[in-house]
Design an enzyme around this catalytic site. Structure first.
Site, PDB file in Angstrom:
ATOM      1  N   CYS A  35       1.119  -1.051  -0.050  1.00 14.52           N
ATOM      2  CA  CYS A  35      -0.042   0.041   0.068  1.00 14.52           C
ATOM      3  C   CYS A  35       0.782   1.299   0.020  1.00 14.52           C
ATOM      4  O   CYS A  35       1.884   1.195   0.672  1.00 14.52           O
ATOM      5  CB  CYS A  35      -0.910   0.162   1.113  1.00 14.52           C
ATOM      6  SG  CYS A  35      -2.011  -1.317   1.310  1.00 14.52           S
ATOM      7  N   TRP A  49      -2.892  -2.568  -1.622  1.00 11.22           N
ATOM      8  CA  TRP A  49      -2.590  -4.150  -1.727  1.00 11.22           C
ATOM      9  C   TRP A  49      -3.557  -4.727  -0.838  1.00 11.22           C
ATOM     10  O   TRP A  49      -3.163  -4.764   0.199  1.00 11.22           O
ATOM     11  CB  TRP A  49      -1.040  -4.436  -1.523  1.00 11.22           C
ATOM     12  CG  TRP A  49      -0.690  -5.858  -2.277  1.00 11.22           C
ATOM     13  CD1 TRP A  49      -0.412  -6.403  -3.178  1.00 11.22           C
ATOM     14  CD2 TRP A  49      -0.736  -7.180  -1.023  1.00 11.22           C
ATOM     15  NE1 TRP A  49      -0.192  -7.720  -3.205  1.00 11.22           N
ATOM     16  CE2 TRP A  49      -0.361  -8.009  -1.910  1.00 11.22           C
ATOM     17  CE3 TRP A  49      -1.133  -7.077   0.128  1.00 11.22           C
ATOM     18  CZ2 TRP A  49      -0.271  -9.325  -1.249  1.00 11.22           C
ATOM     19  CZ3 TRP A  49      -0.922  -8.420   0.768  1.00 11.22           C
ATOM     20  CH2 TRP A  49      -0.498  -9.435   0.168  1.00 11.22           C
ATOM     21  N   GLY A  89      -0.807  -1.506   6.527  1.00  9.46           N
ATOM     22  CA  GLY A  89      -0.376  -2.059   7.735  1.00  9.46           C
ATOM     23  C   GLY A  89      -1.621  -3.135   7.690  1.00  9.46           C
ATOM     24  O   GLY A  89      -2.612  -3.149   7.137  1.00  9.46           O
ATOM     25  N   LYS A  95      11.828 -15.451 -11.105  1.00 11.96           N
ATOM     26  CA  LYS A  95      11.659 -14.645 -11.911  1.00 11.96           C
ATOM     27  C   LYS A  95      10.373 -15.019 -12.936  1.00 11.96           C
ATOM     28  O   LYS A  95       9.879 -14.063 -13.230  1.00 11.96           O
ATOM     29  CB  LYS A  95      12.807 -14.100 -12.620  1.00 11.96           C
ATOM     30  CG  LYS A  95      13.864 -13.436 -12.242  1.00 11.96           C
ATOM     31  CD  LYS A  95      13.757 -12.012 -11.588  1.00 11.96           C
ATOM     32  CE  LYS A  95      13.079 -11.856 -10.464  1.00 11.96           C
ATOM     33  NZ  LYS A  95      13.240 -11.796  -9.262  1.00 11.96           N
ATOM     34  N   GLU A 150       7.144 -15.141 -11.413  1.00 10.12           N
ATOM     35  CA  GLU A 150       6.504 -13.942 -10.718  1.00 10.12           C
ATOM     36  C   GLU A 150       6.030 -12.958 -12.039  1.00 10.12           C
ATOM     37  O   GLU A 150       4.951 -12.514 -11.862  1.00 10.12           O
ATOM     38  CB  GLU A 150       7.798 -13.134 -10.358  1.00 10.12           C
ATOM     39  CG  GLU A 150       8.188 -13.338  -8.908  1.00 10.12           C
ATOM     40  CD  GLU A 150       9.296 -12.390  -8.406  1.00 10.12           C
ATOM     41  OE1 GLU A 150       9.130 -11.698  -7.484  1.00 10.12           O
ATOM     42  OE2 GLU A 150      10.484 -12.301  -8.932  1.00 10.12           O
ATOM     43  N   HIS A 185      15.475 -38.009  -7.815  1.00 15.63           N
ATOM     44  CA  HIS A 185      14.466 -38.262  -6.535  1.00 15.63           C
ATOM     45  C   HIS A 185      13.270 -37.597  -6.499  1.00 15.63           C
ATOM     46  O   HIS A 185      12.497 -37.403  -5.632  1.00 15.63           O
ATOM     47  CB  HIS A 185      15.333 -37.950  -5.310  1.00 15.63           C
ATOM     48  CG  HIS A 185      16.611 -38.329  -5.027  1.00 15.63           C
ATOM     49  ND1 HIS A 185      16.839 -39.527  -4.584  1.00 15.63           N
ATOM     50  CD2 HIS A 185      17.706 -37.875  -5.456  1.00 15.63           C
ATOM     51  CE1 HIS A 185      18.021 -39.860  -4.627  1.00 15.63           C
ATOM     52  NE2 HIS A 185      18.781 -38.859  -5.157  1.00 15.63           N
ATOM     53  N   LYS A 226       6.023  -4.941  -4.201  1.00 13.35           N
ATOM     54  CA  LYS A 226       7.338  -4.790  -4.087  1.00 13.35           C
ATOM     55  C   LYS A 226       7.786  -4.686  -2.641  1.00 13.35           C
ATOM     56  O   LYS A 226       8.791  -5.671  -2.501  1.00 13.35           O
ATOM     57  CB  LYS A 226       8.057  -3.490  -5.031  1.00 13.35           C
ATOM     58  CG  LYS A 226       9.421  -3.663  -4.771  1.00 13.35           C
ATOM     59  CD  LYS A 226      10.193  -3.224  -6.023  1.00 13.35           C
ATOM     60  CE  LYS A 226      11.626  -3.450  -5.964  1.00 13.35           C
ATOM     61  NZ  LYS A 226      11.694  -4.893  -6.390  1.00 13.35           N
TER      62      LYS A 226
HETATM   63  C1  G6P Z   1       8.715  -9.045  -2.390  1.00 11.95           C
HETATM   64  C2  G6P Z   1       9.365  -8.567  -3.790  1.00 11.95           C
HETATM   65  C3  G6P Z   1      10.616  -9.323  -4.085  1.00 11.95           C
HETATM   66  C4  G6P Z   1      11.681  -9.192  -2.833  1.00 11.95           C
HETATM   67  C5  G6P Z   1      11.013  -9.577  -1.436  1.00 11.95           C
HETATM   68  C6  G6P Z   1      11.952  -9.370  -0.467  1.00 11.95           C
HETATM   69  O1  G6P Z   1       8.397 -10.171  -2.560  1.00 11.95           O
HETATM   70  O2  G6P Z   1       8.574  -8.538  -4.657  1.00 11.95           O
HETATM   71  O3  G6P Z   1      11.389  -8.731  -5.197  1.00 11.95           O
HETATM   72  O4  G6P Z   1      12.991 -10.036  -3.178  1.00 11.95           O
HETATM   73  O5  G6P Z   1       9.883  -8.706  -1.376  1.00 11.95           O
HETATM   74  O6  G6P Z   1      11.963  -7.841  -0.370  1.00 11.95           O
HETATM   75  P1  G6P Z   1      13.250  -7.124   0.171  1.00 11.95           P
HETATM   76  O7  G6P Z   1      13.006  -5.801   0.030  1.00 11.95           O
HETATM   77  O8  G6P Z   1      13.384  -7.529   1.714  1.00 11.95           O
HETATM   78  O9  G6P Z   1      14.734  -7.546  -0.635  1.00 11.95           O
END
Ligand code: G6P
Length: 610
Positions: A2, A75, A101, A487, A490, A506, A605
């Protein structure tokens, strides 16, 4: 998660709010809204399900004209993404609130507020805040005291901004667990979840601390801390330019950020290696002295940052000769872990605000770690402010939700950490020299790897109709395979899994058929012969394979086997280079599929809620 923006000014602020939301859209993009107050306190509230552009169109039509306002891009946590659940939430058409939050005790508060006659119009946890403020407003003399009192009844995390139509020239903001910065202008003040939102209007920012509640008017910002005592928070000039957060002519942030990697690494290493040695203060003052006695490294992170930690484990154990564990932060924080004597806790994070990583750091502080180090990209973040030692990555703003440059910069920093640990302990001189040279050569080698873009673009076409993919690697390339798979899933929504190639027999071998493309990361290293046997086992079962290699001698393209060769690199930096073709692969597959590359569905993000 958010994004929040607020403004109190002389001039109309609607456009500032919308531009701010666009810049914060990486934090969430399922719905958006704003409330704008004119001088008489008339409040116009507009919300839309979907992206900020839809809100912007609605705002253009209604043209709310006011000088105080709050805005939000969401979000969803509680309540589906919908106009009804979009913020701002309002009480009695007097108070409006935007919130980032989770209010954990929302259910109990909701029931008691309903019993007192308040009507709820959404399924969100946030709505309790605004009704609670409304209820308390009769007991307190002003908005700040009311919000302060309300925060004492909230359990959970919040960054919030509140407006009151009876006091249209002020906003009150409160922070606990979710970041907020105040932006200082001339005769105008702003608030946002991230300074990026406000760069077009100011470069001067103060970061609110946990528990702070602030009143913002055109002329003044007055802050009280969690105890209600007046405090000042340092105002600093941001060195991020408004352009650094733009797309610079690229179609997507992700592509721009892929190409920024060499420069980001140059910046991150600059002045951190002096005469071949790690600078004394590279990891914070006194760090080398502290590193001397470290006998164990515990890395904690989430997502892509976790994958970077997994690569680092190979380097640290192999070169420093001490044990290293890596754990996902959301697991680490909820189990009773064993703390080795003389342990260094390392958090890896692009944003420095990931809720689980931050909670893991806070927990670790009570567990007896010798010291904590964060490797982080945001100077003003909570992780940076709460860690004993800091290595600030200088990757520049990363806005594409799928992380690219943060990963490679984290890896460069972790290789440097391995070198720093060796130097502090006065061991493994050979590695120290090799790592220094390899890191120096890295940016130029990354630039050479960009020549793979076109061949990979062609390969991507073959992936677009696939439902699943397997990524294989061995040793320090296994986490690179993990990152490649992450990647792809996502941004292209193809189910992708990574396996250590030795683990194929395995279980995953059962999945192999012509519809399961297998991507192999295969640099010329000590494990290559083992990996080649694994490749043969997969080929024999009719899979279509894509092998990323760095030696002409080992692989030849053949039916069912596409080989992409890059220049051979020193084994230490090979993991940093081999992720580049996988980044291109996921980007171009997403492009063929037409998915939203920078803002993939359901993701955000900066994950500020657990
Ligand atoms: C989210 C983002 C990822 C990131 C992860 C951890 O899932 O989409 O790209 O790797 O958070 O975030 P940070 O800011 O702690 O690296």
């Amino acid at each position: 998660m958010c994004g929040i923006v607020g403004a109190v000014a002389e001039r109309p602020i609607t456009e500032i709010l919308i531009e701010g939301l666009k810049r914060l859209e990486y934090r969430g993009y399922d719905s958006a809204g704003l409330a704008v107050l004119n001088r008489e306190g008339k409040t116009t509230c507009i919300k839309r399900q979907g992206k900020v552009d839809l809100l912007a169109q609605a705002v253009d039509k209604h043209a709310p004209n006011g000088t105080t306002g709050i805005a939000h891009t969401r979000w969803a946590t509680h309540g589906a993404p919908s106009e009804r659940n979009a913020h701002p939430h309002q009480s009695g058409s007097r108070f409006s609130v935007v919130h980032n939050g989770i209010i954990e005790n929302h259910q109990g508060l909701r029931e008691s507020l309903i019993a007192e006659g308040y009507t709820f119009n959404s399924d969100t946890d946030t709505e309790v805040i605004v009704h609670l403020i409304h209820k308390l407003s009769t007991d307190y003399k002003d908005l700040r005291s009311t919000v302060f009192a309300a925060t004492k009844q909230l359990v959970g995390a919040y960054g919030m901004v509140v407006s009151d139509s009876q006091s249209p020239n002020e906003l009150v903001v409160a922070r606990s667990g979710s970041p907020l910065v105040i932006g200082y202008g001339l005769g105008e003040h702003f608030v946002a979840s991230d300074q990026l939102a406000l760069l077009p209007v100011t470069r001067r920012f103060a970061v609110l601390e946990e528990g702070d509640v602030a009143q913002i008017t055109r002329d003044a910002v007055s802050i009280i801390d969690a105890l209600g005592e007046p405090v000042r928070r340092a105002i600093e000039e941001s060195d991020i330019t408004a352009e650094a957060s733009g797309k610079a002519g690229y179609k997507h942030y992700m592509l721009k950020e892929i190409f920024e990697q060499p420069e980001a690494i140059r910046r991150t290493l600059q002045d951190r290696i002096i005469d071949g040695n790690v600078a004394d203060d590279a990891f914070g003052n006194g760090s080398l002295e502290l590193f001397k006695d470290i006998k164990h490294v515990q890395i904690v992170a989430c997502g892509t940052s976790y994958n970077a930690g997994m690569v680092a484990r190979y380097w640290i154990e192999q070169t420093v000769g001490i044990s290293c564990s890596v754990e996902i932060a959301s697991e680490f924080r909820y189990r009773e872990s064993f703390v080795h004597k003389d342990s260094l806790l390392v958090t890896l994070s692009q944003s420095g605000e990931t809720a689980d990583t931050l909670a893991a750091l806070r927990l670790a502080k009570s567990l007896g770690y010798s010291t904590s180090l964060t490797i982080c990209n945001v100077e003003t973040s909570s992780l940076v402010r709460e860690s004993d030692l800091v290595y600030l990555m200088k990757a520049g703003p990363e806005i594409g939700v799928a992380s690219t440059k943060a990963f490679t910069v984290q890896l460069a920093a972790m290789l440097l950490l391995s070198k720093a640990l060796c130097e502090a302990k006065n061991i493994n001189q050979e590695f120290c020299e090799e790592a220094g040279q390899a890191l120096n050569a890295l940016p130029a080698q990354m630039e050479r790897a960009f020549s793979l873009e076109q061949p990979i673009k062609a390969l991507a076409e073959q992936f677009a109709d696939k439902q699943h993919a397997l990524f294989l690697g061995r040793g320090d390339q296994y986490p690179v395979a993990m990152e490649g798979a992450l990647k792809l899933k996502e941004i292209s929504y193809i189910h992708a899994e990574a396996y250590a190639a030795g683990e194929l027999k395995h279980g995953p071998l059962a999945l192999i058929d012509a519809d399961m493309p297998v991507v192999v990361v295969a640099p010329d290293n000590v494990l290559l012969d083992k990996l080649k046997s694994n490749i043969e086992e997969v080929r024999a079962r009719g899979s279509v394979m894509y092998v990323f290699a760095d030696s002409d001698d080992h692989f030849e393209s053949a039916p069912g086997l596409d080989v992409v060769n890059m220049a051979h690199a020193n084994h230490l930096i090979a993991p940093i280079l081999f992720i580049i073709p996988l980044q291109f692969l996921s980007y171009y597959v997403a492009l063929v599929k037409g998915t939203d590359v920078d803002q993939p569905r359901n993701l955000a993000k900066s994950v500020t809620v657990e």
